[in-house]
Design a protein around this motif. Structure first.
Motif, PDB file in Angstrom:
ATOM      1  N   LEU A 114       0.843  -1.191   0.000  1.00 39.84           N
ATOM      2  CA  LEU A 114       0.000   0.000   0.000  1.00 39.84           C
ATOM      3  C   LEU A 114       0.881   1.245   0.000  1.00 39.84           C
ATOM      4  CD1 LEU A 114      -2.848   1.146   0.078  1.00 39.84           C
ATOM      5  CD2 LEU A 114      -2.772   1.044   2.577  1.00 39.84           C
ATOM      6  N   SER A 115       0.840   1.974  -1.119  1.00 38.43           N
ATOM      7  CA  SER A 115       1.630   3.199  -1.260  1.00 38.43           C
ATOM      8  C   SER A 115       0.700   4.398  -1.132  1.00 38.43           C
ATOM      9  CB  SER A 115       2.338   3.225  -2.618  1.00 38.43           C
ATOM     10  OG  SER A 115       3.066   4.417  -2.786  1.00 38.43           O
ATOM     11  N   THR A 116       0.903   5.159  -0.077  1.00 37.24           N
ATOM     12  CA  THR A 116       0.024   6.280   0.239  1.00 37.24           C
ATOM     13  C   THR A 116       0.798   7.588   0.183  1.00 37.24           C
ATOM     14  OG1 THR A 116      -1.227   4.845   1.720  1.00 37.24           O
ATOM     15  CG2 THR A 116      -1.563   7.205   1.944  1.00 37.24           C
ATOM     16  N   THR A 117       0.224   8.571  -0.455  1.00 38.27           N
ATOM     17  CA  THR A 117       0.895   9.864  -0.565  1.00 38.27           C
ATOM     18  C   THR A 117       0.323  10.864   0.434  1.00 38.27           C
ATOM     19  OG1 THR A 117      -0.643  10.569  -2.296  1.00 38.27           O
ATOM     20  CG2 THR A 117       1.427   9.567  -2.998  1.00 38.27           C
ATOM     21  N   GLU A 118       1.136  11.853   0.749  1.00 42.72           N
ATOM     22  CA  GLU A 118       0.681  13.006   1.518  1.00 42.72           C
ATOM     23  C   GLU A 118       0.022  13.983   0.526  1.00 42.72           C
ATOM     24  OE1 GLU A 118       0.902  13.231   4.824  1.00 42.72           O
ATOM     25  OE2 GLU A 118       1.919  11.303   5.007  1.00 42.72           O
ATOM     26  N   TYR A 119      -0.080  15.236   0.884  1.00 41.77           N
ATOM     27  CA  TYR A 119      -0.765  16.198   0.023  1.00 41.77           C
ATOM     28  C   TYR A 119       0.215  16.916  -0.904  1.00 41.77           C
ATOM     29  CZ  TYR A 119      -4.687  15.662   3.243  1.00 41.77           C
ATOM     30  OH  TYR A 119      -5.699  15.147   3.998  1.00 41.77           O
ATOM     31  N   LEU A 120      -0.251  17.181  -2.120  1.00 40.01           N
ATOM     32  CA  LEU A 120       0.482  18.016  -3.066  1.00 40.01           C
ATOM     33  C   LEU A 120      -0.146  19.392  -3.050  1.00 40.01           C
ATOM     34  CD1 LEU A 120       2.610  18.285  -5.363  1.00 40.01           C
ATOM     35  CD2 LEU A 120       0.778  17.683  -6.961  1.00 40.01           C
ATOM     36  N   GLN A 121       0.618  20.405  -2.671  1.00 41.04           N
ATOM     37  CA  GLN A 121       0.142  21.781  -2.652  1.00 41.04           C
ATOM     38  C   GLN A 121       0.363  22.432  -4.028  1.00 41.04           C
ATOM     39  OE1 GLN A 121      -1.297  23.086   0.194  1.00 41.04           O
ATOM     40  NE2 GLN A 121      -0.981  21.095   1.178  1.00 41.04           N
ATOM     41  N   TYR A 122      -0.359  23.504  -4.273  1.00 34.58           N
ATOM     42  CA  TYR A 122      -0.193  24.248  -5.521  1.00 34.58           C
ATOM     43  C   TYR A 122       0.362  25.629  -5.214  1.00 34.58           C
ATOM     44  CZ  TYR A 122      -1.237  26.779  -9.820  1.00 34.58           C
ATOM     45  OH  TYR A 122      -1.131  27.545 -10.957  1.00 34.58           O
ATOM     46  N   GLU A 123       1.608  25.867  -5.581  1.00 36.49           N
ATOM     47  CA  GLU A 123       2.248  27.164  -5.360  1.00 36.49           C
ATOM     48  C   GLU A 123       2.053  27.623  -3.905  1.00 36.49           C
ATOM     49  OE1 GLU A 123       4.019  29.101  -7.406  1.00 36.49           O
ATOM     50  OE2 GLU A 123       3.812  28.069  -9.341  1.00 36.49           O
ATOM     51  N   ASN A 124       2.336  26.694  -2.975  1.00 38.22           N
ATOM     52  CA  ASN A 124       2.261  26.957  -1.529  1.00 38.22           C
ATOM     53  C   ASN A 124       0.849  27.239  -1.019  1.00 38.22           C
ATOM     54  OD1 ASN A 124       5.128  26.730  -1.056  1.00 38.22           O
ATOM     55  ND2 ASN A 124       5.333  28.699  -2.102  1.00 38.22           N
ATOM     56  N   THR A 125      -0.160  26.812  -1.767  1.00 39.40           N
ATOM     57  CA  THR A 125      -1.534  26.882  -1.286  1.00 39.40           C
ATOM     58  C   THR A 125      -2.241  25.607  -1.710  1.00 39.40           C
ATOM     59  OG1 THR A 125      -3.517  28.261  -1.184  1.00 39.40           O
ATOM     60  CG2 THR A 125      -2.480  28.016  -3.350  1.00 39.40           C
ATOM     61  N   LYS A 126      -3.524  25.492  -1.404  1.00 40.07           N
ATOM     62  CA  LYS A 126      -4.253  24.275  -1.723  1.00 40.07           C
ATOM     63  C   LYS A 126      -4.817  24.318  -3.136  1.00 40.07           C
ATOM     64  CE  LYS A 126      -5.815  23.272   3.010  1.00 40.07           C
ATOM     65  NZ  LYS A 126      -7.001  23.082   3.878  1.00 40.07           N
ATOM     66  N   PHE A 127      -4.795  23.133  -3.798  1.00 35.36           N
ATOM     67  CA  PHE A 127      -5.561  23.005  -5.024  1.00 35.36           C
ATOM     68  C   PHE A 127      -7.034  23.200  -4.680  1.00 35.36           C
ATOM     69  CE2 PHE A 127      -1.780  20.882  -6.549  1.00 35.36           C
ATOM     70  CZ  PHE A 127      -1.805  21.046  -7.929  1.00 35.36           C
ATOM     71  N   SER A 128      -7.773  23.878  -5.536  1.00 33.51           N
ATOM     72  CA  SER A 128      -9.199  24.074  -5.281  1.00 33.51           C
ATOM     73  C   SER A 128      -9.939  24.296  -6.594  1.00 33.51           C
ATOM     74  CB  SER A 128      -9.427  25.279  -4.359  1.00 33.51           C
ATOM     75  OG  SER A 128     -10.813  25.544  -4.222  1.00 33.51           O
ATOM     76  N   LYS A 129     -10.783  23.343  -6.956  1.00 32.91           N
ATOM     77  CA  LYS A 129     -11.604  23.510  -8.155  1.00 32.91           C
ATOM     78  C   LYS A 129     -12.596  24.647  -7.985  1.00 32.91           C
ATOM     79  CE  LYS A 129     -11.490  18.755  -9.930  1.00 32.91           C
ATOM     80  NZ  LYS A 129     -12.299  17.560 -10.235  1.00 32.91           N
ATOM     81  N   SER A 130     -13.147  24.768  -6.790  1.00 31.84           N
ATOM     82  CA  SER A 130     -14.161  25.792  -6.569  1.00 31.84           C
ATOM     83  C   SER A 130     -13.601  27.195  -6.737  1.00 31.84           C
ATOM     84  CB  SER A 130     -14.776  25.630  -5.171  1.00 31.84           C
ATOM     85  OG  SER A 130     -13.778  25.765  -4.161  1.00 31.84           O
TER      86      SER A 130
END
Length: 441
Positions: A114-130
């Motif tokens: 089981l390979s689990t990743t942490e979070y990938l940030q976008y330019e030091n902030t959160k990815f957000s579709k909204s």
């Protein structure tokens, strides 16, 4: 868990669940959308999405292979199940899914790695579709950056042990400084030289010189690291070893002083450099295939050779022999100017409208102003359960909403101030819920 390759976060989350003790969980939802429960007493109910979703691993195998799905999922000692997920979904794969299979009392294949990743940030902030922050789906294609470049960069920043960050300058720097200057340079330099000086035909060559022996030894050491990394599901390290092998090839060309003078004055040495290097390129095509499959395919087509298989951790430059004619050289990657980083950053930094952000239809103004309503509806529609922290935040929104209603009925003097604070808080919680939903997709 002990016998497999599990990420540290996979282990910690799973052990936390087991230590707490397994609790009963509702696996049905009162929704119109979903997989119906096939029991009369549960008429009108559907399965909770994470109960039926994991069964999709079996059903998609059956859809692809027909009755041969059984060879992969039942009674085979030759199958090891690897799963790659985000850390939010660990318990569904490490506890719930195996429990479901064990409960069937049949010899189903259980998870091994089981390979689990942490979070990938976008330019030091959160990815957000909204909010339109980040790069999603059709956005990737719209940039014009080849998909293998995306694959390479995302593997290189894969958050395997801690959160990592997507950065446009770094993506362009890795393309220009690594894929082009290192990997692409080695492949292009040799294939062009072979076509220009030998009409594309590999010459007779010997590999008994000390410089070739040292190259072979170094490559084999790096090859062992590459294979160990992939066996341990350390994909970033595997990619690093791949690029180190390519860099070793470039060093070999520099040390050998491959140029027109070598071709004219020391033909046998030049033959060796070309013959050994073309075989190293062939090896690189196989090593690159898990990371950059389109690039690997381009290389083997240029070499006019079948896809290479790595059957051992030992390399010898004897796959492509004298007399073999390669195809025409082709650049693997094209340079992107560093100034494009600012353009991409502005384009995907959260200032876009909804059509730009997701490639879909633009939302109504009412929906755009009420992320809490959108998120609440999405959670109910998908039959999902919010984490305890978000559930508490939702209850706080409801409590504040009651206060606003009372203030309005009482025509209180501070009603407008309370309403303003409430709406801001409601938007904040709605945004947090939308971000959580995005991570579940």
């Amino acid at each position: 868990m002990e016998n497999g390759k599990w990420s540290s976060n996979s282990i910690s989350v799973t052990k936390a669940w087991l230590k707490e003790g397994l609790r009963e969980r509702c696996i049905t939802r009162d929704l119109k959308w979903g997989v119906p429960v096939p029991l009369n007493e549960f008429s009108g109910k559907v399965f909770y999405v994470w109960f039926d979703a994991v069964l999709g691993y079996l059903s998609i195998t059956k859809r692809l292979l027909g009755n041969d799905w059984v060879k992969w999922w039942k009674g085979s000692n030759n199958v090891e199940l690897y799963q790659f997920i985000g850390k939010d979904n660990v318990p569904f794969h490490s506890v719930i899914f195996p429990s479901m299979l064990l409960g069937c009392e049949e010899p189903y294949t259980l998870i091994k790695h089981l390979s689990t990743t942490e979070y990938l940030q976008y330019e030091n902030t959160k990815f957000s579709k909204s909010r339109g922050t980040g790069v999603f789906g059709s956005d990737v294609k719209a940039t014009g950056i080849p998909i293998d470049v995306w694959r390479y960069y995302l593997f290189s920043v894969r958050p395997e042990t801690q959160d990592s960050n997507f950065n446009w300058n770094e993506l362009i720097s890795r393309l220009n400084g690594e894929l082009i200057a290192n990997f692409g340079n080695f492949v292009n330099r040799i294939t062009k030289f072979l076509n220009a000086k030998y009409d594309g035909v590999v010459p007779e060559f010997d590999i008994f010189a000390e410089i070739e022996s040292k190259l072979i030894s170094d490559v084999n050491d790096l090859l062992v690291h590459y294979l160990d990394a992939l066996e341990s599901v350390k994909l970033r390290q595997g990619l690093k070893s791949l690029m180190e092998i390519s860099a070793r090839g470039n060093l070999y060309l520099t040390e050998s002083r491959l140029d027109n003078k070598l071709f004219d004055g020391e033909r046998s040495k030049c033959n060796a450099v070309v013959g050994v290097s073309i075989n190293l390129i062939y090896l690189l095509s196989a090593l690159a295939e898990p990371y950059m499959p389109l690039t690997a395919n381009t290389i083997v087509n240029m070499l006019n050779a079948p896809a290479r298989i790595i059957s051992s951790g030992k390399w010898e430059p004897n796959d492509i022999l004298a007399g073999h004619k390669i195809g025409k050289p082709k650049l693997l990657f094209k340079r992107v100017e560093e100034s494009k980083a600012d353009e991409y950053r502005a384009r995907f930094g959260g200032t876009r409208n909804d059509t730009q952000a997701g490639g879909g239809q633009k939302k109504s103004k009412k929906a755009a102003k009420d992320p809490f309503k959108d998120a609440t509806k999405a959670v109910a529609t998908k039959g999902m359960t919010l984490p305890d922290e978000l559930q508490a935040r939702v209850k706080e929104v409801e409590a504040q909403g009651s206060v606003v209603k009372q203030k309005k009925e009482q025509k209180a003097s501070d009603m407008q101030e309370v309403l303003t604070k409430f709406l801001a808080f409601k938007v904040q919680v709605g945004t947090e819920m939308m971000e959580w939903l995005e991570k579940q997709n």
